[in-house]
Design a protein around this motif. Structure first.
Motif, PDB file in Angstrom:
ATOM      1  N   ILE A 136      18.712  50.205  40.833  1.00 51.51           N
ATOM      2  CA  ILE A 136      19.474  49.257  40.027  1.00 51.51           C
ATOM      3  C   ILE A 136      20.914  49.189  40.533  1.00 51.51           C
ATOM      4  CG2 ILE A 136      20.235  48.712  37.695  1.00 51.51           C
ATOM      5  CD1 ILE A 136      17.758  50.255  36.714  1.00 51.51           C
ATOM      6  N   GLN A 137      21.288  48.021  41.029  1.00 53.01           N
ATOM      7  CA  GLN A 137      22.622  47.795  41.567  1.00 53.01           C
ATOM      8  C   GLN A 137      23.621  47.549  40.430  1.00 53.01           C
ATOM      9  OE1 GLN A 137      23.158  48.188  44.711  1.00 53.01           O
ATOM     10  NE2 GLN A 137      21.040  48.219  45.448  1.00 53.01           N
ATOM     11  N   PRO A 138      24.924  47.650  40.711  1.00 51.67           N
ATOM     12  CA  PRO A 138      25.933  47.422  39.663  1.00 51.67           C
ATOM     13  C   PRO A 138      25.956  45.958  39.231  1.00 51.67           C
ATOM     14  CG  PRO A 138      26.876  48.565  41.567  1.00 51.67           C
ATOM     15  CD  PRO A 138      25.533  48.069  41.990  1.00 51.67           C
ATOM     16  N   MET A 139      26.289  45.744  37.964  1.00 53.18           N
ATOM     17  CA  MET A 139      26.556  44.401  37.458  1.00 53.18           C
ATOM     18  C   MET A 139      27.940  43.970  37.947  1.00 53.18           C
ATOM     19  SD  MET A 139      24.087  43.192  35.539  1.00 53.18           S
ATOM     20  CE  MET A 139      24.914  42.007  34.475  1.00 53.18           C
ATOM     21  N   THR A 140      28.100  42.676  38.107  1.00 47.96           N
ATOM     22  CA  THR A 140      29.401  42.127  38.473  1.00 47.96           C
ATOM     23  C   THR A 140      29.902  41.274  37.322  1.00 47.96           C
ATOM     24  OG1 THR A 140      28.822  42.069  40.824  1.00 47.96           O
ATOM     25  CG2 THR A 140      30.660  40.681  40.108  1.00 47.96           C
ATOM     26  N   PHE A 141      31.055  41.626  36.776  1.00 48.66           N
ATOM     27  CA  PHE A 141      31.651  40.885  35.680  1.00 48.66           C
ATOM     28  C   PHE A 141      32.957  40.268  36.165  1.00 48.66           C
ATOM     29  CE2 PHE A 141      29.098  44.179  33.637  1.00 48.66           C
ATOM     30  CZ  PHE A 141      28.350  43.410  32.744  1.00 48.66           C
ATOM     31  N   MET A 142      33.271  39.122  35.605  1.00 49.22           N
ATOM     32  CA  MET A 142      34.452  38.395  36.059  1.00 49.22           C
ATOM     33  C   MET A 142      35.749  39.081  35.632  1.00 49.22           C
ATOM     34  SD  MET A 142      33.355  35.961  37.856  1.00 49.22           S
ATOM     35  CE  MET A 142      34.873  35.030  38.039  1.00 49.22           C
ATOM     36  N   ASP A 143      35.742  39.683  34.443  1.00 46.20           N
ATOM     37  CA  ASP A 143      37.006  40.224  33.951  1.00 46.20           C
ATOM     38  C   ASP A 143      36.763  41.438  33.061  1.00 46.20           C
ATOM     39  OD1 ASP A 143      39.630  40.612  33.187  1.00 46.20           O
ATOM     40  OD2 ASP A 143      39.527  39.118  31.586  1.00 46.20           O
ATOM     41  N   PHE A 144      37.329  42.564  33.452  1.00 47.77           N
ATOM     42  CA  PHE A 144      37.317  43.748  32.599  1.00 47.77           C
ATOM     43  C   PHE A 144      38.762  44.125  32.228  1.00 47.77           C
ATOM     44  CE2 PHE A 144      33.090  46.071  33.664  1.00 47.77           C
ATOM     45  CZ  PHE A 144      32.435  45.165  32.845  1.00 47.77           C
ATOM     46  N   SER A 145      39.655  43.171  32.306  1.00 47.99           N
ATOM     47  CA  SER A 145      41.062  43.504  32.128  1.00 47.99           C
ATOM     48  C   SER A 145      41.416  43.813  30.673  1.00 47.99           C
ATOM     49  CB  SER A 145      41.933  42.334  32.610  1.00 47.99           C
ATOM     50  OG  SER A 145      41.635  41.152  31.875  1.00 47.99           O
ATOM     51  N   THR A 146      40.607  43.309  29.724  1.00 48.01           N
ATOM     52  CA  THR A 146      40.895  43.531  28.315  1.00 48.01           C
ATOM     53  C   THR A 146      40.102  44.720  27.803  1.00 48.01           C
ATOM     54  OG1 THR A 146      41.248  41.169  27.999  1.00 48.01           O
ATOM     55  CG2 THR A 146      40.905  42.498  26.021  1.00 48.01           C
ATOM     56  N   PRO A 147      40.759  45.793  27.398  1.00 47.36           N
ATOM     57  CA  PRO A 147      40.035  46.952  26.877  1.00 47.36           C
ATOM     58  C   PRO A 147      39.251  46.588  25.620  1.00 47.36           C
ATOM     59  CG  PRO A 147      42.334  47.482  27.347  1.00 47.36           C
ATOM     60  CD  PRO A 147      42.209  45.998  27.409  1.00 47.36           C
ATOM     61  N   GLY A 148      38.238  47.373  25.331  1.00 43.98           N
ATOM     62  CA  GLY A 148      37.487  47.151  24.104  1.00 43.98           C
ATOM     63  C   GLY A 148      36.007  47.384  24.285  1.00 43.98           C
TER      64      GLY A 148
END
Length: 351
Positions: A284-296
């Motif tokens: 299982i390869q990593p997911m790619t997300f556009m933005d993780f800049s906002t904590p939570g």
């Protein structure tokens, strides 16, 4: 429906004819002269609810592995094997399946959804005996592996079939798995579930290994360390757009530390080499997300990229990746595969 990720090698027996699965030949069968079968390998045999997807329709079953026998090279000496199973030995996995639905199943083959995996998540290579020649079967191959399962399976009926799985000679299997797209994965331990040898070459979390990574066509030596892995909840990713299939999965967060031992600065893209191996034999390869800049929601510190950052010589950087595990499956190892000259794959046991 064949299990996703399984590799089926076609087998042809020299001088044979016939019609493949469930087929017959015109050659008169010799008296059975097979030697006594090897002892069964101990494993779990609990019956579990499952589905078998046939022409995009999920059929309800109960399934279980019932017998596992380790074969020998000589078992298939008359068989022309694909090159991708050179140096492997056959394991004969006999399984049972009961039709718990209301309709008769036509040509069911749920045995194809079974495979065997090593302790590091490496799947075996299922193969089929095709165009069987009975004159060429005087070997230790179990009788049930000489034929297919039942042609039909009425409601309430149980069938048995054999799956031949090729594994490396000097490795010990750890898990039997059944995977269907409609119900995820089911697993059963073989022996202690650790491949008897325990580590199968895997490191413990916190241990480091040397690796190579490429940047701008330059090979840069690194040290890579698994520092942690934790199970998340699909609710963690509620602010991201997920498919219906992904919403049924479980996220796992994998954290590794990279130390640049070279003389060139690296763009931190090393997550491309990270994967989680599962009990069901998936990588299982990593997911790619556009933005993780906002904590939570528990994933603010697990980024798919580190913006405006470079890994300088003699410096370290910790990065986290998100891996989506199908329902019912479980992680067994974290692996890293480098890039460039001398790059290789290594891994850690799931902490």
């Amino acid at each position: 429906m064949r299990m996703a990720g399984a590799i089926a090698g076609a087998l042809l027996i020299t001088g044979c004819g016939g019609s493949g699965k469930g087929g017959t030949t015109d050659v008169a069968k010799k008296p059975d002269t097979k030697p006594t079968a090897a002892p069964s390998v101990p494993m779990e045999t609990t019956v579990k609810k499952a589905t078998w997807t046939d022409r995009d329709q999920a059929r309800q079953l109960k399934v279980a592995p019932i017998r596992l026998i380790r074969g020998k090279d000589a078992d298939l000496k008359r068989v022309r094997l694909d090159d991708n199973v050179d140096g492997m030995v056959p394991f004969y996995l006999t399984v049972s399946y009961t039709n718990t639905g209301k309709a008769t199943l036509e040509r069911p083959d749920p045995e194809d959804n079974f495979t065997i995996t090593l302790a590091d998540g490496t799947p075996g290579r299922p193969i089929e005996l095709m165009n069987m020649n009975p004159l060429a079967t005087e070997s230790a191959v179990p009788k049930e592996c000489d034929k297919g399962g039942p042609a039909t399976l009425p409601p309430g009926s149980t069938g048995e079939a054999c799956q031949i799985v090729m594994l490396p000679k000097h490795r010990t299997p750890a898990i039997v798995s059944y995977t269907d797209e409609a119900s995820g994965a089911l697993t059963w331990k073989i022996g202690d579930g650790k491949g008897y040898a325990g580590t199968n070459g895997l490191m413990a979390a916190g241990q480091s290994a040397d690796a190579m990574w490429q940047d701008d066509n330059r090979d840069v030596p690194m040290t890579v360390t698994l520092t942690g892995m934790r199970k998340g909840d699909i609710g963690d990713l509620s602010r991201f757009q997920l498919s219906a299939e992904q919403k049924k999965m479980t996220p796992y967060y994998v954290t590794l530390r990279y130390r640049n031992r070279g003389t060139h600065t690296l763009l931190p893209t090393m997550q491309d080499g990270v994967a989680v191996s599962s009990a069901g034999g998936q990588r299982i390869q990593p997911m790619t997300f556009m933005d993780f800049s906002t904590p939570g929601n528990g994933v603010g510190d697990c980024r798919s990229a580190v913006a405006h950052t470079r890994l300088k010589p003699k410096s370290s950087l910790t990065m986290c990746s998100v891996h989506m595990m199908p329902a019912g499956d479980q992680p067994v190892a974290v692996t890293f595969k480098g890039e460039g000259a001398g790059a290789h794959q290594f891994g850690w046991r799931v902490p």
